[in-house]
Design an enzyme around this catalytic site. Structure first.
Site, PDB file in Angstrom:
ATOM      1  N   SER A 142      -8.254  -1.557   1.560  1.00 40.34           N
ATOM      2  CA  SER A 142      -7.701  -2.829   2.041  1.00 40.34           C
ATOM      3  C   SER A 142      -8.058  -3.988   1.117  1.00 40.34           C
ATOM      4  O   SER A 142      -9.222  -4.157   0.731  1.00 40.34           O
ATOM      5  CB  SER A 142      -8.264  -3.103   3.440  1.00 40.34           C
ATOM      6  OG  SER A 142      -7.765  -4.314   3.955  1.00 40.34           O
ATOM      7  N   GLY A 143      -7.057  -4.773   0.741  1.00 40.80           N
ATOM      8  CA  GLY A 143      -7.302  -6.061   0.092  1.00 40.80           C
ATOM      9  C   GLY A 143      -7.915  -6.018  -1.296  1.00 40.80           C
ATOM     10  O   GLY A 143      -8.485  -7.014  -1.744  1.00 40.80           O
TER      11      GLY A 143
ATOM     12  N   HIS B 139       5.635  -6.319   0.955  1.00 41.55           N
ATOM     13  CA  HIS B 139       6.258  -7.554   1.455  1.00 41.55           C
ATOM     14  C   HIS B 139       7.290  -8.033   0.436  1.00 41.55           C
ATOM     15  O   HIS B 139       7.406  -9.236   0.179  1.00 41.55           O
ATOM     16  CB  HIS B 139       5.198  -8.631   1.724  1.00 41.55           C
ATOM     17  CG  HIS B 139       4.408  -8.411   2.968  1.00 41.55           C
ATOM     18  ND1 HIS B 139       4.258  -9.342   3.963  1.00 41.55           N
ATOM     19  CD2 HIS B 139       3.721  -7.327   3.401  1.00 41.55           C
ATOM     20  CE1 HIS B 139       3.510  -8.861   4.938  1.00 41.55           C
ATOM     21  NE2 HIS B 139       3.158  -7.641   4.616  1.00 41.55           N
TER      22      HIS B 139
ATOM     23  N   HIS C 153       4.355   0.550   1.980  1.00 39.41           N
ATOM     24  CA  HIS C 153       4.588  -0.720   2.674  1.00 39.41           C
ATOM     25  C   HIS C 153       4.447  -1.844   1.661  1.00 39.41           C
ATOM     26  O   HIS C 153       3.507  -1.868   0.870  1.00 39.41           O
ATOM     27  CB  HIS C 153       3.574  -0.905   3.802  1.00 39.41           C
ATOM     28  CG  HIS C 153       3.634  -2.248   4.451  1.00 39.41           C
ATOM     29  ND1 HIS C 153       4.806  -2.784   4.927  1.00 39.41           N
ATOM     30  CD2 HIS C 153       2.681  -3.179   4.691  1.00 39.41           C
ATOM     31  CE1 HIS C 153       4.566  -3.983   5.442  1.00 39.41           C
ATOM     32  NE2 HIS C 153       3.286  -4.242   5.306  1.00 39.41           N
TER      33      HIS C 153
ATOM     34  N   ASN D 211       0.837  -1.188   0.000  1.00 36.22           N
ATOM     35  CA  ASN D 211       0.000   0.000   0.000  1.00 36.22           C
ATOM     36  C   ASN D 211       0.873   1.241   0.000  1.00 36.22           C
ATOM     37  O   ASN D 211       1.960   1.261   0.558  1.00 36.22           O
ATOM     38  CB  ASN D 211      -0.978   0.012   1.183  1.00 36.22           C
ATOM     39  CG  ASN D 211      -0.304  -0.369   2.495  1.00 36.22           C
ATOM     40  OD1 ASN D 211       0.488   0.389   3.043  1.00 36.22           O
ATOM     41  ND2 ASN D 211      -0.599  -1.568   2.990  1.00 36.22           N
TER      42      ASN D 211
ATOM     43  N   TYR E 239      24.326  15.403  -9.270  1.00 38.09           N
ATOM     44  CA  TYR E 239      23.795  14.316 -10.085  1.00 38.09           C
ATOM     45  C   TYR E 239      22.464  14.753 -10.675  1.00 38.09           C
ATOM     46  O   TYR E 239      21.678  15.418 -10.015  1.00 38.09           O
ATOM     47  CB  TYR E 239      23.590  13.079  -9.214  1.00 38.09           C
ATOM     48  CG  TYR E 239      23.044  11.870  -9.944  1.00 38.09           C
ATOM     49  CD1 TYR E 239      23.894  10.905 -10.475  1.00 38.09           C
ATOM     50  CD2 TYR E 239      21.671  11.699 -10.095  1.00 38.09           C
ATOM     51  CE1 TYR E 239      23.394   9.789 -11.137  1.00 38.09           C
ATOM     52  CE2 TYR E 239      21.158  10.579 -10.771  1.00 38.09           C
ATOM     53  CZ  TYR E 239      22.021   9.634 -11.284  1.00 38.09           C
ATOM     54  OH  TYR E 239      21.515   8.529 -11.943  1.00 38.09           O
TER      55      TYR E 239
ATOM     56  N   ASP F  41      24.046   6.084  -2.513  1.00 39.74           N
ATOM     57  CA  ASP F  41      23.325   7.017  -3.387  1.00 39.74           C
ATOM     58  C   ASP F  41      21.921   7.322  -2.878  1.00 39.74           C
ATOM     59  O   ASP F  41      21.334   8.351  -3.241  1.00 39.74           O
ATOM     60  CB  ASP F  41      23.182   6.423  -4.799  1.00 39.74           C
ATOM     61  CG  ASP F  41      24.454   6.536  -5.627  1.00 39.74           C
ATOM     62  OD1 ASP F  41      25.284   7.426  -5.338  1.00 39.74           O
ATOM     63  OD2 ASP F  41      24.617   5.740  -6.576  1.00 39.74           O
TER      64      ASP F  41
ATOM     65  N   HIS G 254       8.304  -8.817  10.089  1.00 45.90           N
ATOM     66  CA  HIS G 254       7.222  -8.324   9.256  1.00 45.90           C
ATOM     67  C   HIS G 254       7.756  -7.904   7.875  1.00 45.90           C
ATOM     68  O   HIS G 254       7.719  -8.698   6.945  1.00 45.90           O
ATOM     69  CB  HIS G 254       6.525  -7.167   9.988  1.00 45.90           C
ATOM     70  CG  HIS G 254       5.288  -6.676   9.329  1.00 45.90           C
ATOM     71  ND1 HIS G 254       4.263  -6.070  10.006  1.00 45.90           N
ATOM     72  CD2 HIS G 254       4.907  -6.661   8.041  1.00 45.90           C
ATOM     73  CE1 HIS G 254       3.295  -5.746   9.164  1.00 45.90           C
ATOM     74  NE2 HIS G 254       3.667  -6.093   7.967  1.00 45.90           N
TER      75      HIS G 254
ATOM     76  N   SER H 189      -6.632   0.665   3.913  1.00 48.38           N
ATOM     77  CA  SER H 189      -5.621  -0.352   4.198  1.00 48.38           C
ATOM     78  C   SER H 189      -5.581  -0.684   5.688  1.00 48.38           C
ATOM     79  O   SER H 189      -5.680   0.208   6.536  1.00 48.38           O
ATOM     80  CB  SER H 189      -4.249   0.186   3.780  1.00 48.38           C
ATOM     81  OG  SER H 189      -3.234  -0.597   4.358  1.00 48.38           O
ATOM     82  N   SER H 190      -5.405  -1.960   6.002  1.00 47.98           N
ATOM     83  CA  SER H 190      -5.322  -2.358   7.409  1.00 47.98           C
ATOM     84  C   SER H 190      -4.117  -1.717   8.094  1.00 47.98           C
ATOM     85  O   SER H 190      -4.048  -1.674   9.318  1.00 47.98           O
ATOM     86  CB  SER H 190      -5.264  -3.881   7.516  1.00 47.98           C
ATOM     87  OG  SER H 190      -4.140  -4.369   6.821  1.00 47.98           O
ATOM     88  N   ASP H 191      -3.160  -1.219   7.316  1.00 41.97           N
ATOM     89  CA  ASP H 191      -1.974  -0.581   7.887  1.00 41.97           C
ATOM     90  C   ASP H 191      -2.137   0.933   8.056  1.00 41.97           C
ATOM     91  O   ASP H 191      -1.153   1.635   8.322  1.00 41.97           O
ATOM     92  CB  ASP H 191      -0.754  -0.871   6.998  1.00 41.97           C
ATOM     93  CG  ASP H 191      -0.476  -2.362   6.897  1.00 41.97           C
ATOM     94  OD1 ASP H 191      -0.371  -3.001   7.960  1.00 41.97           O
ATOM     95  OD2 ASP H 191      -0.396  -2.886   5.785  1.00 41.97           O
TER      96      ASP H 191
END
Lengths: 232, 232, 232, 232
Positions: free
Chosen positions: B44-45, B96, B94, B28, B228, B119, B170, B73-75
C-alpha cells in the site's frame, strides 16, 4: 526479396508510435512495388519494440503470401483492395488514432475548416457507410476495402487529392505515393480531427472554408504550381 | 515464496506509470497462483520509483497476509473477492486513470461504439450501483468486490468476455488470464472511454455498434476461430 | 551576414517543437535587424531535425532574398508586412498550434478570462476577417499581413500590448521585441486558448475579467512600474 | 541560513515542471520554519532550468526579505498571509496549471465527485469571490491571501482538511504540512479538475458523492484511524 522496401515499410511502421498515433499493436503500414505487383506489410499483432525489417511479409495483389514466415496484418485484404482500385497509391496506413476514431464512431466527416486541412487534403474526408451484416460476416476485410472504394467513387472524390477515409464504427485509413507521405497523412488526419472537434464544440454554425481557400492552400503545396518547400 | 510471480506482478505494476494510467501511488496489480490459492499484490502507498519485487505481499484467499513485511494494497479485499467469485481470472488491476474515472463519476457506461472496443471487450462495460452507507461503513473494500460481482451476475455478463468494470464514484477495475492481459485491459479501457467521450459529445444519438460487428471483431481476436496475431 | 541573428533565429525555431506547438514543418520564426532593414527567416518546408543555422534565409523589407540558397518560408510576405507596419516588433512567429487554430477556425476571439492572459496580453486577442476570394487569389501571403494590420488599426489595438492574432480559418501569428519573447507569446497564446475553451464550455456566461485586473497583472510585468522578475 | 529548508524548497519547486503543472516560470513553492518565523521562497521570474538552491529567498512573516540577493516571488505577500492565518501549514504552492485555472476562470467549484477527490480533499474545493477594484489596486497580493482566508472562515472550511483553493479569475493555491504534500496537492487538484470537467460534460445532473463516501476515503488515508500506506 524487396529488401529495400521491407526496410522502408519497417521504418514507416516504427513512425506510428513515435508520432503518438498507435497503441499496442493496433496499426499497420504497407508499401507497394507496383511493377512487381507485390506489397510488403507488417505482420499481425507483433509488438513494435520487437519488430524487425525481416519480419515484414510480402503479399501479391491476389492476397497470397509470397514470402515471410509470419501471418500478415489482419487488414491485409483491405490494403490489397485499395492497391487494386486506387491506381496512384503506393503505401497505406491504418491506425486507431484516438481523434480520428472518435469521428469514425460518431459518423461525422472531417470537413475542411482551415488551412491545416487545406494544406494536406483537398476537400472533406468522408466517412463510409456502415458495413452490412452480410459484409461483416463474410470477407470482412475485403469488404472494408470495397466500402472505401465505393465511398470515393459514388461521391466523385479523387483518392489522390483526399488520401484519407474514416471507416464508420472503425477508424482511419490513409494512403499516399510514398510510405512517408501515407504516414504523414495519418498524423495530419488525427490533428485536423482534433482541431475540428474543438472548432465544432466552440461554434456550432457552419465553419467550412470556401473552395477558393482550399484551392489556394492545397495548390501552393501540391501540383504543377506549388511553391511551398524546397522542391517547388 | 512465489518468487517468479512476485517478479511478474512487480513488472506489471511498473507498466502502469509507463502506460500513463497511474498518478503517484494510486494503482495496484495482483497476480494469482490458483493452485496454491495465494495471490501476490503491491504494498500500500509505496512510490513506483522505490518499489522492488521483494516488496510484493503474498495473501491467501481468506485475505490473510502469508508473507511480506509491508501492508498490502488497501484494495486487497476487493481483489480477494474477485478471485473467489470470478473463476477464470488470474490477475487484477485497479487504477484511477482519468478517462475511466470520469465515466465512473458520471455513472455512464462504456458502450461498444467501434472496433477498438469490440477487439477487446465483448459488450458494454458496466457501471456498478453506488455502495450504500452501510456497505461503505463496514467491510468497504470487500463490499466493493461484492458490488462488482453482483453487477456481472444480475446482468448476465461473463467476466471473461468483459474483463472490466467501473465502480460508481470510484474508478476502474480490470482483470485477465495473465497480469499482462489485465494491464492491457486497463489501458484499453481508458482509451475507449476517451474515444467514447468525444464520440458522445460530437453525436448525441445512438452510436452503439450492432451485435454482428461486436461478434466479428471480438471473435477474430479471441477464441477458437481467432485469426489475429501470430498464435491464431 | 547577420550570423548572430541567424543563430538566434535558428534557436528560436528549434524551440517550437520543444514547446509542443509545431507539427512536422508547420511553423516559422523570423528575426529583424531593423537598422539594416533585413530579416532572417526559416527556409520553407525543411524538417526541424535537419535544420541548421546556416540554412536561414536573409530577406529585405521589400521581400527580396538577399542571402541564402533555400526558398524562404512561404509566409515570408506576411512577416514582411508586419515588420513594415508594426514598428516596435523585431521577431515574428507563425504556428499551427492546435488550440489556437481551433479558435481561428471557429472565429472565436481569445478574451482575457484570467491573470494568465493578463500577465501576457493586455486585452482581447482578435480574430481577423476572412480574406476575400480576390485577396486569396492574388498576393495571398501579403494580404494575410494586411488583414492583420487592418484588424489592429480598425479596432485601435496596440500590437505591442497585444502581440498576437488569429487569422480566421488559418491560425496564430505572434510577435515581440525579441525572438525569445515572440516564441513565448506563441506558447502562451495556445495555453490561454486551451484554458478559455474549458472555461467557456463549463460556464457559458460572461467570463471576461474587468479592466482593473487586466491593468494590475499586465502592468506588474510590463512597463515602467513592473515589479515581476529580477530586472524590474 | 536555513540551508536544509532552501534545498527542500528548491527540490519542491523543481517538481512542478516534472509533474506537468507549470509553464515557463509561472509557479512557486515556499516552505516555512515556524519556530524561526521565516519562510523560504522561489525568486521571481527565474527559469526552472537555471534555478539553484542558493537562489531561494528567506522572508520573515512581516514580508521583509531577510536573506537573498534576488527578488522573491511576486506572490510572496500571499504566502505570508496564508502562513499567518492558517496555523497548521508549513508549505504553499501556486501554479497556473491548466485544468485548475479553467475552473478558476469559470468560477466553478471543484466538488467531490469520486474517491480520487475524497482520498485527498475532505469536501468541496472553493472558489473565492473576485477581488474588488480597490483590493486589486492596492496591496493586491496581500489581498489575494485575505480573500482566501475569508473564503475558508466564512464557509467554515478547515484548511487542513481542504488544502486547496481557486482564486477567481486567477488560479490555484495549495498547501500542506510539508513541501512534498503541498506539491502533491497541486497535482491532485489539477487531476480532479480534469476528471470533474469530463464528468460534468457527460452528466449534467448532480454528481457529488455522499458525505459517508467522503468520510470513508478521506479517513482511511488521514487521521488516527488511517489504514492506507505503510505508516498507518
Amino acid at each position: 526479396m524487396l529488401e529495400e522496401l521491407k526496410q522502408e515499410v519497417y521504418e514507416a511502421n516504427m513512425m506510428l508510435p513515435k508520432l503518438g498515433i498507435v497503441t499496442f499493436t493496433w496499426g499497420n503500414v504497407s508499401g507497394l512495388d507496383r511493377d512487381k505487383g507485390l506489397f510488403v506489410i507488417k505482420p499481425s499483432g507483433v509488438e513494435y519494440e520487437k519488430l524487425r525489417p525481416e519480419d515484414m511479409v510480402v503479399v501479391d495483389l491476389d492476397g497470397n503470401v509470397v514470402e515471410g514466415t509470419m501471418n500478415p496484418s489482419s487488414d491485409t485484404q483491405t490494403h490489397r483492395v485499395l492497391y487494386r482500385e486506387f491506381s496512384g497509391i503506393n503505401a497505406i496506413v491504418h491506425t486507431h488514432s484516438s481523434w480520428a476514431v472518435s469521428f469514425a464512431q460518431a459518423g461525422v466527416e472531417i470537413e475542411a475548416m482551415g488551412t491545416t486541412h487545406a494544406d494536406n487534403f483537398y476537400g472533406t474526408i468522408p466517412v463510409t457507410e456502415a458495413l452490412t451484416q452480410a459484409e461483416i460476416e463474410s470477407a470482412y476485410e475485403e469488404n472494408t476495402g470495397q466500402v472505401i472504394v465505393r465511398t470515393f467513387r459514388s461521391r466523385g472524390i479523387d483518392p489522390a487529392a483526399v488520401p484519407a477515409v474514416l471507416v464508420k464504427q472503425h477508424g482511419p485509413f490513409t494512403w499516399g505515393a510514398t510510405t512517408k507521405k501515407a504516414v504523414e497523412n495519418a498524423k495530419v488526419l488525427d490533428l485536423v480531427a482534433e482541431m475540428n472537434y474543438r472548432t465544432m464544440t466552440l461554434q456550432r454554425g457552419n465553419t467550412r472554408v470556401p473552395q477558393y481557400l482550399l484551392d489556394k492552400h492545397y495548390l501552393r503545396k501540391h501540383g504543377a504550381n506549388a511553391y511551398y518547400g524546397q522542391n517547388a
